[in-house]
Write a protein that holds these residues in place. Sequence first.
Motif, PDB file in Angstrom:
ATOM      1  N   GLY A  19      47.834  41.305  30.665  1.00 34.45           N
ATOM      2  CA  GLY A  19      48.318  40.060  30.092  1.00 34.45           C
ATOM      3  C   GLY A  19      47.809  38.812  30.768  1.00 34.45           C
ATOM      4  N   GLY A  20      46.547  38.797  31.202  1.00 33.16           N
ATOM      5  CA  GLY A  20      45.998  37.625  31.859  1.00 33.16           C
ATOM      6  C   GLY A  20      45.489  36.580  30.888  1.00 33.16           C
ATOM      7  N   GLU A  21      44.905  35.543  31.467  1.00 33.25           N
ATOM      8  CA  GLU A  21      44.302  34.464  30.689  1.00 33.25           C
ATOM      9  C   GLU A  21      42.805  34.708  30.552  1.00 33.25           C
ATOM     10  OE1 GLU A  21      46.002  31.975  29.294  1.00 33.25           O
ATOM     11  OE2 GLU A  21      47.875  32.824  30.082  1.00 33.25           O
ATOM     12  N   PRO A  22      42.159  34.095  29.550  1.00 31.48           N
ATOM     13  CA  PRO A  22      40.695  34.211  29.452  1.00 31.48           C
ATOM     14  C   PRO A  22      40.013  33.644  30.694  1.00 31.48           C
ATOM     15  CG  PRO A  22      41.617  33.332  27.418  1.00 31.48           C
ATOM     16  CD  PRO A  22      42.732  33.330  28.416  1.00 31.48           C
ATOM     17  N   VAL A  23      38.968  34.302  31.147  1.00 31.10           N
ATOM     18  CA  VAL A  23      38.171  33.775  32.242  1.00 31.10           C
ATOM     19  C   VAL A  23      37.399  32.566  31.726  1.00 31.10           C
ATOM     20  CG1 VAL A  23      36.215  34.207  33.785  1.00 31.10           C
ATOM     21  CG2 VAL A  23      37.950  35.982  33.431  1.00 31.10           C
ATOM     22  N   THR A  24      37.483  31.451  32.455  1.00 31.63           N
ATOM     23  CA  THR A  24      36.741  30.238  32.130  1.00 31.63           C
ATOM     24  C   THR A  24      35.849  29.877  33.302  1.00 31.63           C
ATOM     25  OG1 THR A  24      38.282  28.630  33.080  1.00 31.63           O
ATOM     26  CG2 THR A  24      38.803  29.477  30.876  1.00 31.63           C
ATOM     27  N   THR A  25      35.129  28.772  33.181  1.00 26.24           N
ATOM     28  CA  THR A  25      34.294  28.332  34.299  1.00 26.24           C
ATOM     29  C   THR A  25      35.121  27.774  35.441  1.00 26.24           C
ATOM     30  OG1 THR A  25      33.976  26.204  33.204  1.00 26.24           O
ATOM     31  CG2 THR A  25      32.279  27.888  32.869  1.00 26.24           C
ATOM     32  N   ASP A  26      36.426  27.582  35.211  1.00 21.44           N
ATOM     33  CA  ASP A  26      37.324  27.117  36.269  1.00 21.44           C
ATOM     34  C   ASP A  26      38.032  28.262  36.986  1.00 21.44           C
ATOM     35  OD1 ASP A  26      36.857  24.376  35.839  1.00 21.44           O
ATOM     36  OD2 ASP A  26      38.290  24.344  34.184  1.00 21.44           O
ATOM     37  N   THR A  27      37.898  29.480  36.490  1.00 22.40           N
ATOM     38  CA  THR A  27      38.578  30.617  37.100  1.00 22.40           C
ATOM     39  C   THR A  27      38.014  30.880  38.498  1.00 22.40           C
ATOM     40  OG1 THR A  27      38.959  31.619  34.927  1.00 22.40           O
ATOM     41  CG2 THR A  27      39.131  33.062  36.845  1.00 22.40           C
ATOM     42  N   ILE A  28      38.920  31.109  39.442  1.00 21.55           N
ATOM     43  CA  ILE A  28      38.536  31.338  40.840  1.00 21.55           C
ATOM     44  C   ILE A  28      38.438  32.829  41.122  1.00 21.55           C
ATOM     45  CG2 ILE A  28      39.156  30.933  43.252  1.00 21.55           C
ATOM     46  CD1 ILE A  28      38.409  28.400  41.690  1.00 21.55           C
ATOM     47  N   PHE A  29      37.379  33.205  41.831  1.00 21.36           N
ATOM     48  CA  PHE A  29      37.151  34.590  42.260  1.00 21.36           C
ATOM     49  C   PHE A  29      37.028  34.627  43.776  1.00 21.36           C
ATOM     50  CE2 PHE A  29      35.918  34.598  37.901  1.00 21.36           C
ATOM     51  CZ  PHE A  29      35.976  35.905  37.434  1.00 21.36           C
ATOM     52  N   GLU A  30      37.311  35.770  44.360  1.00 20.82           N
ATOM     53  CA  GLU A  30      36.975  35.985  45.766  1.00 20.82           C
ATOM     54  C   GLU A  30      35.470  36.213  45.861  1.00 20.82           C
ATOM     55  OE1 GLU A  30      39.188  38.648  48.214  1.00 20.82           O
ATOM     56  OE2 GLU A  30      41.035  38.406  47.060  1.00 20.82           O
ATOM     57  N   ALA A  31      34.813  35.434  46.698  1.00 21.81           N
ATOM     58  CA  ALA A  31      33.371  35.576  46.853  1.00 21.81           C
ATOM     59  C   ALA A  31      33.004  36.796  47.683  1.00 21.81           C
ATOM     60  CB  ALA A  31      32.787  34.331  47.515  1.00 21.81           C
ATOM     61  N   ALA A  32      33.952  37.295  48.496  1.00 15.23           N
ATOM     62  CA  ALA A  32      33.687  38.407  49.409  1.00 15.23           C
ATOM     63  C   ALA A  32      32.495  38.042  50.302  1.00 15.23           C
ATOM     64  CB  ALA A  32      33.477  39.698  48.633  1.00 15.23           C
ATOM     65  N   SER A  33      31.505  38.913  50.412  1.00 11.93           N
ATOM     66  CA  SER A  33      30.411  38.670  51.359  1.00 11.93           C
ATOM     67  C   SER A  33      29.446  37.580  50.919  1.00 11.93           C
ATOM     68  CB  SER A  33      29.643  39.969  51.614  1.00 11.93           C
ATOM     69  OG  SER A  33      30.394  40.830  52.435  1.00 11.93           O
TER      70      SER A  33
ATOM     71  N   GLN B 272      22.300  38.283  47.913  1.00 21.51           N
ATOM     72  CA  GLN B 272      23.457  38.763  48.690  1.00 21.51           C
ATOM     73  C   GLN B 272      24.418  39.416  47.709  1.00 21.51           C
ATOM     74  OE1 GLN B 272      24.548  38.515  52.200  1.00 21.51           O
ATOM     75  NE2 GLN B 272      26.106  39.895  51.429  1.00 21.51           N
ATOM     76  N   TRP B 273      25.040  40.476  48.168  1.00 20.74           N
ATOM     77  CA  TRP B 273      26.076  41.095  47.346  1.00 20.74           C
ATOM     78  C   TRP B 273      27.437  40.807  47.966  1.00 20.74           C
ATOM     79  CZ3 TRP B 273      24.738  43.494  51.684  1.00 20.74           C
ATOM     80  CH2 TRP B 273      25.569  44.460  52.262  1.00 20.74           C
ATOM     81  N   GLY B 274      28.451  40.820  47.133  1.00 24.72           N
ATOM     82  CA  GLY B 274      29.815  40.692  47.616  1.00 24.72           C
ATOM     83  C   GLY B 274      30.602  41.914  47.202  1.00 24.72           C
ATOM     84  N   ASP B 275      31.279  42.527  48.143  1.00 23.63           N
ATOM     85  CA  ASP B 275      32.045  43.734  47.838  1.00 23.63           C
ATOM     86  C   ASP B 275      33.311  43.718  48.681  1.00 23.63           C
ATOM     87  OD1 ASP B 275      33.193  46.214  47.557  1.00 23.63           O
ATOM     88  OD2 ASP B 275      31.352  47.351  47.847  1.00 23.63           O
ATOM     89  N   TYR B 276      34.389  43.248  48.038  1.00 24.19           N
ATOM     90  CA  TYR B 276      35.686  43.341  48.684  1.00 24.19           C
ATOM     91  C   TYR B 276      36.555  44.301  47.882  1.00 24.19           C
ATOM     92  CZ  TYR B 276      38.736  41.554  52.349  1.00 24.19           C
ATOM     93  OH  TYR B 276      39.500  41.424  53.485  1.00 24.19           O
ATOM     94  N   GLY B 277      35.928  45.389  47.457  1.00 26.48           N
ATOM     95  CA  GLY B 277      36.655  46.414  46.711  1.00 26.48           C
ATOM     96  C   GLY B 277      36.964  45.962  45.297  1.00 26.48           C
ATOM     97  N   ILE B 278      37.963  45.127  45.158  1.00 33.65           N
ATOM     98  CA  ILE B 278      38.426  44.730  43.828  1.00 33.65           C
ATOM     99  C   ILE B 278      37.738  43.463  43.318  1.00 33.65           C
ATOM    100  CG2 ILE B 278      40.644  45.881  43.987  1.00 33.65           C
ATOM    101  CD1 ILE B 278      41.880  43.263  44.911  1.00 33.65           C
ATOM    102  N   PHE B 279      36.840  42.878  44.109  1.00 33.18           N
ATOM    103  CA  PHE B 279      35.945  41.808  43.663  1.00 33.18           C
ATOM    104  C   PHE B 279      34.535  42.194  44.085  1.00 33.18           C
ATOM    105  CE2 PHE B 279      39.961  39.540  43.806  1.00 33.18           C
ATOM    106  CZ  PHE B 279      39.890  38.678  42.717  1.00 33.18           C
ATOM    107  N   ARG B 280      33.598  42.267  43.098  1.00 29.15           N
ATOM    108  CA  ARG B 280      32.221  42.617  43.427  1.00 29.15           C
ATOM    109  C   ARG B 280      31.285  41.661  42.700  1.00 29.15           C
ATOM    110  NH1 ARG B 280      32.051  49.270  44.278  1.00 29.15           N
ATOM    111  NH2 ARG B 280      33.414  49.192  46.091  1.00 29.15           N
ATOM    112  N   ASN B 281      30.324  41.115  43.460  1.00 27.40           N
ATOM    113  CA  ASN B 281      29.548  39.969  43.005  1.00 27.40           C
ATOM    114  C   ASN B 281      28.099  40.087  43.453  1.00 27.40           C
ATOM    115  OD1 ASN B 281      32.276  38.873  42.569  1.00 27.40           O
ATOM    116  ND2 ASN B 281      32.265  38.409  44.763  1.00 27.40           N
ATOM    117  N   TYR B 282      27.243  39.203  42.888  1.00 31.77           N
ATOM    118  CA  TYR B 282      25.823  39.236  43.262  1.00 31.77           C
ATOM    119  C   TYR B 282      25.189  37.878  43.016  1.00 31.77           C
ATOM    120  CZ  TYR B 282      21.617  41.978  44.360  1.00 31.77           C
ATOM    121  OH  TYR B 282      20.513  42.527  44.972  1.00 31.77           O
ATOM    122  N   VAL B 283      24.267  37.513  43.897  1.00 33.68           N
ATOM    123  CA  VAL B 283      23.416  36.344  43.697  1.00 33.68           C
ATOM    124  C   VAL B 283      21.983  36.761  43.986  1.00 33.68           C
ATOM    125  CG1 VAL B 283      23.838  35.573  46.075  1.00 33.68           C
ATOM    126  CG2 VAL B 283      22.909  33.960  44.399  1.00 33.68           C
TER     127      VAL B 283
END
Length: 574
Positions: free
Chosen positions: A71-85, A307-318
């Motif tokens: 029951g969350g909200e739509p992800v927008t460009t304002d949504t905050i994520f954990e960047a992890a690494s 760089q990759w980000g991996d904090y388990g429940i947040f995973r990211n890439y640049v």
Amino acid sequence: MLRRVFALAAVVLMLSCSAQEPTKVEATISHLEASIPGLMDAARIPGLQIALIDDGAVVWEEGFGTTNSDGGEPVTTDTIFEAASLTKPLFAYAVMMLVDDGVVDLDRPVVEVASSALVEDFLGHPVNAEDYRADWFRTITPRHILSHSAGMPHGERDTPYPLFFEPGTDWKYSAEGYVLLQRTVEEITGLGLDELVASRVLGPLGMAKSSMVWRDDYETTMANGHELYGSPAPFRRRTEPNAAASLYTTAGDYALFAAAVIKGEGLEPATAQEMLRWVVDMSDDGRVGWSLGFGLQRDDRGTAFWQWGDYGIFRNYVLANPEQRSGVVYLTNSFNGLAVCGELVAASVGGEALGNAELDYQPAGGPFYELLWAAEEGGPDAVAAMLLTAVHDDPEIFTAERISGMGNLLEDEGMMVEALVFHRFNLEQHPESGDMMANVAHCEMLAGNFDRARELFAASQSAPEDAVDAEKIDWIMGYLQAMENPAQLEEAALPKIAGDYGPRYLRVRDGRLYYSRDTTDPAAQKPLHAISDDTFVLENVTYFRLQVVFDEDGKPVKLVGHYEGGGSDETLRD
């Protein structure tokens, strides 16, 4: 879904060409908009945010999916994520600014700059402790730390503090090195990391949505992280900045940073060049390595930083290419976020995500995830039916180590019966391995089969191969004791112990003591079981225990976290 946001120059260009063939950037965006939802569905990623860099500027950012599968909200460009690494390169950029200021010398050993009290507190013992490689530790420099060539640990705990090789001779990823450098920088500048990063990086680059610590406005804009099978987790409200992992951000904000690195903004030209210089190889073929903060990759498109980000429940890439002045940043609120990395990189900037491949993250459509989905949908029988064939068909994927890891994943999901199929399979293939016996024993213990667990743990100590150390068994026996026959504390003692200890929280509920870190959300609190009057284990967490320290008047003054292997850390009571 929030629509794309273009840089002014890109908007003017697109309007002037609206009746013509789409530009390359427009075509890329249209393809991503069409393909990303399908990639997310295949990988079971609830929410994703992406930003593109073209000609050194952020030209597009957009959000897909939901902030919370429940029951969350739509992800927008304002949504905050954990960047992890993804935090680490940002910190490295701030350090390079201090290099320009003459505050940091990349090649001066940290022990010559940091106070002895800081160093000893970090290590947990004096530098000259018996049997410690002080000769190695004394040579560690900021250059070694930023390039992950210091030989420092990444979560491994032991006494004395472990070093894995002579600094500068190899590569080993280490968040702990970044924390040591953070503490040193804070000491010599007199600034907290959050203040330093905000004033030197976030503010000047216009990263207004980002922070190294939790902000109150994140309560309405933060995405929840999600486990393997999509269960949402409570927010982690970090109150202490961490150079390795604590950045909260958006894809658009982080792309502003990546674009600044592409252009060398904020640094002297020589310093900007030095930051992206190849320092150490990460891969055997020399195609993947590390600079001062970022990973690097070489292919026919040139040299790109990543760089990759991996904090388990947040995973990211640049990934960004300074020569082509292009890049992509994507953030996900999912354990499965890096399962789409190869496809997103290819579709956005072209080429391969060599870093992600070197780290061996498995693609969403591959046999690794096929087996994990079968475990959830078909239970232990489905796993048993598929596992032998999977190992036969893809032995490079289904190594003994990965099979153990898959079992551990299912333990984390509370799927002990399915996890046991993986661990027992490994033991059948390696019947004399103490490590495999211990893995089965650990799972049996979490399933509540304590007698069987004791039997296997005992056998693992005398196994013909990979015999398990007696100290490890003693540690795990402490957990077993607390689960079966916990020490009985007087009911009046619990409220006395409960309270806030920095980022750690103890709460009393229904006559029991509960523990959480970085959040007071009841859903994140784990029940504690007492080993003694002052020491506790967390239910289903075997590598960590918590000790309450009292002053001479019997007042609790701090918590000490003890880790399997000998490491510890402490937080003072507020």
